[in-house]
Design an enzyme around this catalytic site. Structure first.
Site, PDB file in Angstrom:
ATOM      1  N   GLY A 129     -16.134  71.053   5.165  1.00 42.08           N
ATOM      2  CA  GLY A 129     -15.243  71.777   4.280  1.00 42.08           C
ATOM      3  C   GLY A 129     -14.501  70.828   3.357  1.00 42.08           C
ATOM      4  CB  CYS A 130     -13.092  71.280  -0.033  1.00 42.80           C
ATOM      5  SG  CYS A 130     -12.282  72.882   0.151  1.00 42.80           S
ATOM      6  CG  PHE A 131      -8.034  72.003   2.458  1.00 41.73           C
ATOM      7  CD1 PHE A 131      -7.203  71.185   1.709  1.00 41.73           C
ATOM      8  CD2 PHE A 131      -7.927  73.376   2.296  1.00 41.73           C
ATOM      9  CE1 PHE A 131      -6.286  71.717   0.812  1.00 41.73           C
ATOM     10  CE2 PHE A 131      -7.016  73.916   1.408  1.00 41.73           C
ATOM     11  CZ  PHE A 131      -6.192  73.082   0.657  1.00 41.73           C
ATOM     12  CB  ALA A 134      -9.087  65.852   1.405  1.00 41.61           C
TER      13      ALA A 134
END
Length: 320
Positions: A129-131, A134
């Site tokens: 996932g993107c979050f 990061a």
């Protein structure tokens, strides 16, 4: 040439993926599937591809025509799709949904900074996932060194494209512009994969990851502010992170402040570390559609096919 197929080709991540693949020197797109857009030109949905391709969306496709298939449909649909298919021998799959991030059904979690060697030999990869990308990049060096000993606190803000292409009340321009809001505080779905992977690196870690996501008034990018207790001083933390990410193709540790404009439209992840009164603070920035989705998927494809990890991904941020 690698022949690539795309399932669910109408969304933002699929549009970015197509943009990358039509310019990838080692890839030929075999088909782009979309039931709702079958027969339409790709450029009728993804206008930024004008002049890049004359392909049309298809409703039917031949998996034997592809060497790799990217699954870009909504969360939950990848598992259904896989159960309904008879897959050609040797076909590789990269899933951009959350269905297999638990590494079920033979999938490898596709975060190269954590699983590079496993990805190289994988037939099935679950894109993070993107979050989750990061936040994990901000924490992996600490977990690998056994230094996550207290609760972790995260505040991260994302652009509107993170919510997908389908309009909603909180993605409408008149609501999003000049506005910021909190959503899914402490309950965001990416916490599942974050916790799982941190415990794989540091099995004794049993503290909470307190995550407060925020909607930003911009279209793309994620900036995450992460802090936790740490016994190391600032220089030791800097050396730990620099050493951990020395082999990474796109993740960089910088002594300068980090902002979104440095990473938007690139596959880079930038990290800045500092220590304050026994707490390490890490700022992490990525483009949610690239390093947080389609760029990372192409990075994983490159690893799976033995290519240079950066092939087709030498993208530059805007100077302004």
């Amino acid at each position: 040439m690698i022949r690539a197929g795309i399932i669910g080709g109408a969304g933002y991540t699929a549009g970015e993926l197509i943009r990358l693949l039509v310019n990838h020197p080692q890839v030929e797109i075999a088909f782009v599937h979309s039931t709702s857009n079958a027969g339409n030109l790709l450029t009728e949905v993804h206008a930024g591809l004008e002049g890049e391709t004359s392909m049309r969306f298809c409703a039917e496709y031949d998996l034997a025509a592809a060497d790799v298939v990217f699954l870009c449909s909504a969360h939950g649909q990848s598992r259904t799709w896989l159960a309904e298919q008879t897959l050609p021998e040797g076909l590789r799959i990269i899933d951009l949904a959350q269905d297999f991030r638990d590494e079920s059904e033979g999938f490898v979690y596709g975060l190269p900074e954590m699983n590079r060697e496993r990805i190289r030999t994988a037939r099935r990869v679950a894109n993070p996932g993107c979050f989750a990308t990061a936040i994990q990049l901000a924490l992996l060096p600490l977990a690998a060194a056994g230094l996550l000993q207290d609760e972790v606190h995260v505040t991260a803000v994302t652009g509107s494209t993170g919510a997908g292409v389908k309009p909603s009340a909180t993605t409408h321009f008149s609501w999003r512009a000049s506005n910021i809001s909190v959503y899914k505080a402490f309950t965001h779905q990416h916490l599942i994969e974050i916790g799982r992977n941190l415990r794989l690196l540091e099995p004794s870690f049993d503290r909470a990851v307190n995550f407060v996501p925020m909607r930003g008034d911009f279209t793309r990018g994620i900036l995450a502010s992460v802090y936790t207790a740490c016994p190391l001083d600032g220089e030791a933390v800097r050396k730990l992170y620099a050493g951990f990410y020395a082999p990474a193709a796109f993740t960089r540790v910088t002594d300068c402040g980090v902002d979104l404009k440095q990473v938007v439209n690139t596959n880079k992840a930038l990290l800045h570390t500092a220590v304050y009164d026994g707490k390490v603070h890490v700022v992490s920035a990525i483009d949610n559609l690239l390093k947080g989705a389609s760029g990372q998927a192409v990075q994983n494809m490159n690893l799976m096919f033995g290519l240079d990890e950066k092939e087709g991904l030498r993208l530059k941020a805007s100077a302004f």
